[in-house]
Design a protein around this motif. Structure first.
Motif, mmCIF file in Angstrom:
data_model
loop_
_atom_site.group_PDB
_atom_site.id
_atom_site.type_symbol
_atom_site.label_atom_id
_atom_site.label_comp_id
_atom_site.label_asym_id
_atom_site.label_seq_id
_atom_site.Cartn_x
_atom_site.Cartn_y
_atom_site.Cartn_z
ATOM 1 N N SER A 1 0.660 -1.448 0.076
ATOM 2 C CA SER A 1 -0.113 0.085 0.090
ATOM 3 C C SER A 1 0.842 1.347 -0.085
ATOM 4 O O SER A 1 0.253 2.360 -0.113
ATOM 5 C CB SER A 1 -0.830 0.012 1.069
ATOM 6 N N GLY A 2 2.132 1.070 0.260
ATOM 7 C CA GLY A 2 3.013 2.394 0.198
ATOM 8 C C GLY A 2 3.313 2.994 -1.241
ATOM 9 O O GLY A 2 3.259 2.285 -2.139
ATOM 10 N N LEU A 3 3.615 4.145 -1.236
ATOM 11 C CA LEU A 3 3.822 4.912 -2.586
ATOM 12 C C LEU A 3 4.876 3.868 -3.409
ATOM 13 O O LEU A 3 5.803 3.660 -2.909
ATOM 14 C CB LEU A 3 4.246 6.153 -2.584
ATOM 15 N N ALA A 4 4.691 3.699 -4.534
ATOM 16 C CA ALA A 4 5.706 2.920 -5.586
ATOM 17 C C ALA A 4 6.062 1.574 -4.967
ATOM 18 O O ALA A 4 7.223 1.124 -5.065
ATOM 19 C CB ALA A 4 6.803 3.823 -5.828
ATOM 20 N N ALA A 5 5.225 1.003 -4.149
ATOM 21 C CA ALA A 5 5.694 -0.394 -3.579
ATOM 22 C C ALA A 5 5.408 -1.373 -4.456
ATOM 23 O O ALA A 5 4.684 -1.377 -5.545
ATOM 24 C CB ALA A 5 4.671 -0.527 -2.200
ATOM 25 N N LYS A 6 6.254 -2.514 -4.450
ATOM 26 C CA LYS A 6 6.334 -3.630 -5.306
ATOM 27 C C LYS A 6 5.993 -4.845 -4.463
ATOM 28 O O LYS A 6 6.786 -5.069 -3.537
ATOM 29 C CB LYS A 6 7.597 -3.645 -6.015
ATOM 30 N N ALA A 7 5.577 -6.027 -5.145
ATOM 31 C CA ALA A 7 5.379 -7.250 -4.436
ATOM 32 C C ALA A 7 6.842 -7.962 -4.481
ATOM 33 O O ALA A 7 7.324 -8.760 -3.424
ATOM 34 C CB ALA A 7 4.374 -8.053 -5.152
ATOM 35 N N PHE A 8 7.138 -7.928 -5.716
ATOM 36 C CA PHE A 8 8.783 -8.508 -5.994
ATOM 37 C C PHE A 8 9.531 -7.579 -6.657
ATOM 38 O O PHE A 8 9.076 -6.914 -7.606
ATOM 39 C CB PHE A 8 8.569 -9.769 -6.860
ATOM 40 N N LYS A 9 10.782 -7.430 -6.142
ATOM 41 C CA LYS A 9 11.779 -6.673 -6.677
ATOM 42 C C LYS A 9 13.037 -7.495 -7.015
ATOM 43 O O LYS A 9 13.697 -7.761 -6.042
ATOM 44 C CB LYS A 9 12.198 -5.380 -6.099
ATOM 45 N N SER A 10 13.579 -7.720 -8.040
ATOM 46 C CA SER A 10 14.704 -8.514 -8.446
ATOM 47 C C SER A 10 15.799 -7.704 -8.983
ATOM 48 O O SER A 10 15.541 -7.281 -10.045
ATOM 49 C CB SER A 10 14.288 -9.839 -9.269
ATOM 50 N N GLY A 11 16.821 -7.582 -8.365
ATOM 51 C CA GLY A 11 18.128 -7.154 -8.899
ATOM 52 C C GLY A 11 18.589 -7.542 -10.184
ATOM 53 O O GLY A 11 19.402 -7.099 -10.811
ATOM 54 N N GLY A 12 18.401 -8.941 -10.312
ATOM 55 C CA GLY A 12 18.909 -9.692 -11.255
ATOM 56 C C GLY A 12 17.806 -10.292 -11.843
ATOM 57 O O GLY A 12 16.788 -9.714 -12.268
ATOM 58 N N ASP A 13 18.127 -11.718 -12.469
ATOM 59 C CA ASP A 13 16.957 -12.444 -13.219
ATOM 60 C C ASP A 13 15.946 -12.805 -12.227
ATOM 61 O O ASP A 13 16.094 -12.856 -11.060
ATOM 62 C CB ASP A 13 17.636 -13.483 -13.969
ATOM 63 N N MET A 14 14.622 -13.330 -12.688
ATOM 64 C CA MET A 14 13.755 -13.779 -11.969
ATOM 65 C C MET A 14 13.079 -15.050 -12.706
ATOM 66 O O MET A 14 12.642 -14.892 -14.008
ATOM 67 C CB MET A 14 12.784 -12.692 -11.713
ATOM 68 N N ALA A 15 12.975 -16.108 -11.986
ATOM 69 C CA ALA A 15 12.035 -17.227 -12.464
ATOM 70 C C ALA A 15 11.093 -17.598 -11.658
ATOM 71 O O ALA A 15 11.136 -17.807 -10.544
ATOM 72 C CB ALA A 15 13.027 -18.561 -12.858
ATOM 73 N N ILE A 16 9.722 -18.110 -12.391
ATOM 74 C CA ILE A 16 8.666 -18.782 -11.494
ATOM 75 C C ILE A 16 8.366 -19.705 -12.176
ATOM 76 O O ILE A 16 8.171 -19.955 -13.299
ATOM 77 C CB ILE A 16 7.359 -17.697 -11.653
#
Length: 640
Positions: free
Chosen positions: A318-333
């Motif tokens: 709920s905070g300004l510009a918040a994100k559920a996931f933030k990866s500084g590199g690659d990401m896989a799901i």
């Protein structure tokens, strides 16, 4: 009847490494009210201690009047001193893993350990509240295995002011060495000074029910790594929920609930040491996260990757510009069930000199989605569903993204919501993808480079462009539906090549093309496409398949039917919305060269199936003959 619990420790010894950002012991200027834990002293607490036997045990029982110690190793190198409620262990034993078993209650107590060898701590129903430091303070770099005895209740509370000395004291439960939590009992902590649980080495949770009711800083803070293989943690923290400062985080199993003002789970290392790999890996836990702070992240790896291979994850920001996931590199799901609720708005970050937008996922590297279910609901201004700086590859899975936020404007900067934004290439190999954006200027798939769609089912309903590629667009398969309120169904600034699949693409009723390809090559070699809008791009003469553009007016639910001179049905399409002036582009493998065709309007359809108005296997009857044409060229234009 007595129960026997064997507390066996494997051989491992790591040297002490201090946390780099928490290496001072000065009181925090904003946390300087004495006796902050005073209200906890009178709080009733039932320890429910058990009649339990540990091997190699030193038994310590706390009460308000006296602390009782049973020390069978008194003459073998284990010294236990008692001063009021404070108990200090000095152990020079190097061949036996001594277990220190704590029980009872004390309102001003501490348990401190100096040890030359790894050891265990048995929490057998104990409540320690300390007025001047940690409740448990391990000044040993050796591994401590903490066993929470089943059915017992344990409580540790510090104070917001620590007595200054030269030792590290960074939390309610602090250790210079490794911490491993085991068992099935309950542990409640409050951290008034800094962290609730902190290790200058690693922390591993294999069992137990750990509840951190408050933490002035982090709920759990480790230096080398954090690993969870079972048990449950429930954390409420002013800063981060779980932070690993120099290493990785692996969440393999267990239940995790975090409410934090800042990041909930973060591998925060920012340095350049190649020996440190600060990734986040999520195996098969249940995770529920709520974050409230500006630019707070649910799960964050500052400079390295995030890998998710299973589990059920629910994140709300709920905070300004918040994100559920933030990866500084690659990401896989893969194989996971993830729900993200983004209640955050964008804002202009003066420190960065740029607009900072909220997102379900922000990936600084490449992102791959292999399988699983992803649901993102973003209601904030200029919210993103998935935002990738590198390439995005979707191999399979179910993805459902909704954005409802409007445009954020700051001077000349302006930013609209986007369901999927990609700066590299976007490749969709398969999957079920549903996108709905309703805010002004909001788009669906927006890619700064090439988009390739090979297979899958895509339903994209947007305010502005549904598919927007700055590079080339290639569709070779799949079932694709695009519907824009004011923009183009499909828009590409590069080439558009259609070799297969089924596409229904609707531009805006008053503006927008079904297919907008600027002046670039629009080549059709296969597939079925229906493009409706106020305008359309014309397929290139190099196309291998025949097309017709029918200019007319149309109303919602009006049926158009095209058949050849042998009464073979080419296409049956029910127009979904009104067009006062429509350019309808139709291409199908059923079109043959030099063949006469008739266009019918109205009538009725029975049987078959419909893909957003495009029927297959259906029977058309009635209708009015409104136009005819012959496929003498690759593209035939009829109507006004």
């Amino acid at each position: 009847m007595k129960k026997l619990f064997l507390f066996m420790l494997c051989i491992l010894s790591l040297s002490v490494i201090s946390c780099s950002k928490d290496d001072d012991n000065l009181d925090d200027d904003n946390n300087n009210n004495n006796n902050n834990n005073g209200g906890d002293i009178d709080d009733p607490f039932d320890t429910n201690s058990k009649d339990t036997i540990f091997v190699n045990a030193v038994v310590i029982e706390f009460s308000e009047d006296i602390v009782t110690v049973k020390n069978p190793y008194e003459n073998q190198g284990v010294e236990v001193s008692v001063d009021g409620g404070d108990v200090v262990v000095n152990s020079t034993v190097t061949s036996t893993e001594v277990n220190y078993v704590l029980s009872g209650k004390h309102s001003d107590a501490m348990f401190k350990v100096y040890s030359d060898y790894k050891f265990g701590i048995g929490l057998n129903g104990v409540s320690l509240i300390n007025s001047d430091g940690p409740a448990i303070n391990i000044q040993s770099g050796k591994r401590a295995s903490v066993y929470l005895v089943g059915e017992t209740n344990n409580r540790l509370i510090d104070n917001n002011i620590y007595t200054s000395n030269s030792e590290d004291m960074k939390g309610t439960f602090f250790s210079e060495g490794q911490l491993i939590f085991k068992g099935s009992g309950n542990l409640i902590l409050k951290g008034y000074n800094r962290h609730a649980i902190c290790s200058d080495d690693y922390i591993q949770i294999d069992g137990g029910n750990i509840t951190i009711r408050s933490a002035y800083k982090d709920g759990i803070h480790s230096n080398e790594y954090f690993e969870m293989n079972g048990g449950a943690v429930n954390i409420t923290a002013t800063s981060n929920g779980i932070e690993c400062e120099k290493g990785y985080i692996e969440l393999n199993k267990g239940n995790i609930v975090i409410k934090s003002d800042e990041d909930a789970i973060i591998a925060s290392y920012k340095g350049s040491d190649s020996a440190i790999t600060p990734y986040v890996k999520i195996g098969n836990p249940n995770i529920n996260i709520t974050t409230t702070g500006q630019k707070s992240m649910g799960v964050k790896s500052t400079i390295n990757s995030i890998r998710i291979t299973g589990g059920v994850i629910d994140i709300t920001t709920s905070g300004l510009a918040a994100k559920a996931f933030k990866s500084g590199g690659d990401m896989a799901i893969s194989n996971s069930d993830i729900t993200m609720t983004i209640l955050s708005d964008a804002f202009f970050d003066t420190a960065d000199g740029d607009v900072s937008s909220p997102a379900g996922v922000k990936c600084d590297g490449n992102m791959t989605i292999n399988s699983g279910k992803i649901v993102i609901n973003s209601s904030g201004v200029a919210g993103r569903g998935i935002n990738v700086d590198g390439n995005l590859i979707i191999n399979n899975g179910t993805i459902d993204i909704k954005t409802s936020g409007g445009v954020f404007e700051y001077n000349s900067d302006n930013s609209a919501a986007q369901a999927i934004a990609c700066k590299g290439d976007l490749v969709i190999n398969n999957g079920l993808i549903t996108i709905k954006t309703s805010g002004e200027e909001a788009e669906g798939l927006k890619c700064k480079n090439a988009i390739t769609i090979k297979k899958g089912i895509l339903g994209i309903e947007t305010y502005d462009n549904s598919i927007n590629a700055s590079g080339n667009l290639t569709i070779s398969g799949g079932d694709i539906y695009c519907n824009s309120v004011v923009g183009d169904g499909i828009n590409t600034k590069g080439t558009f090549t259609l070799t297969g699949g089924t596409v229904v693409s609707l531009g805006g009723s008053s503006s927008g093309a079904g297919v907008g390809c600027a002046s670039n090559t629009f080549k059709i070699t296969g597939g079925t496409l229906i493009g409706a809008g106020t305008q359309t791009s014309t397929p290139s003469s190099s196309s291998m398949q025949y097309s017709v553009i029918y200019n007319t007016a149309a109303s919602a639910e009006q049926v158009l039917h095209i058949e050849d001179n042998n009464e073979n049905s080419i296409v049956i399409f029910e127009i979904p919305k009104d067009y006062s002036s429509m350019s309808l582009l139709v291409t199908s493998p059923k079109f043959k060269a030099n063949t006469d065709h008739t266009v019918y309007s109205g009538g009725s359809v029975s049987g078959g199936s419909s893909f957003y108005g495009l029927y297959s296997g259906a029977v058309y009857t009635g209708g009015e003959n409104v136009a005819s044409f012959t496929t003498t060229g690759k593209v035939t234009v009829i109507g006004d």
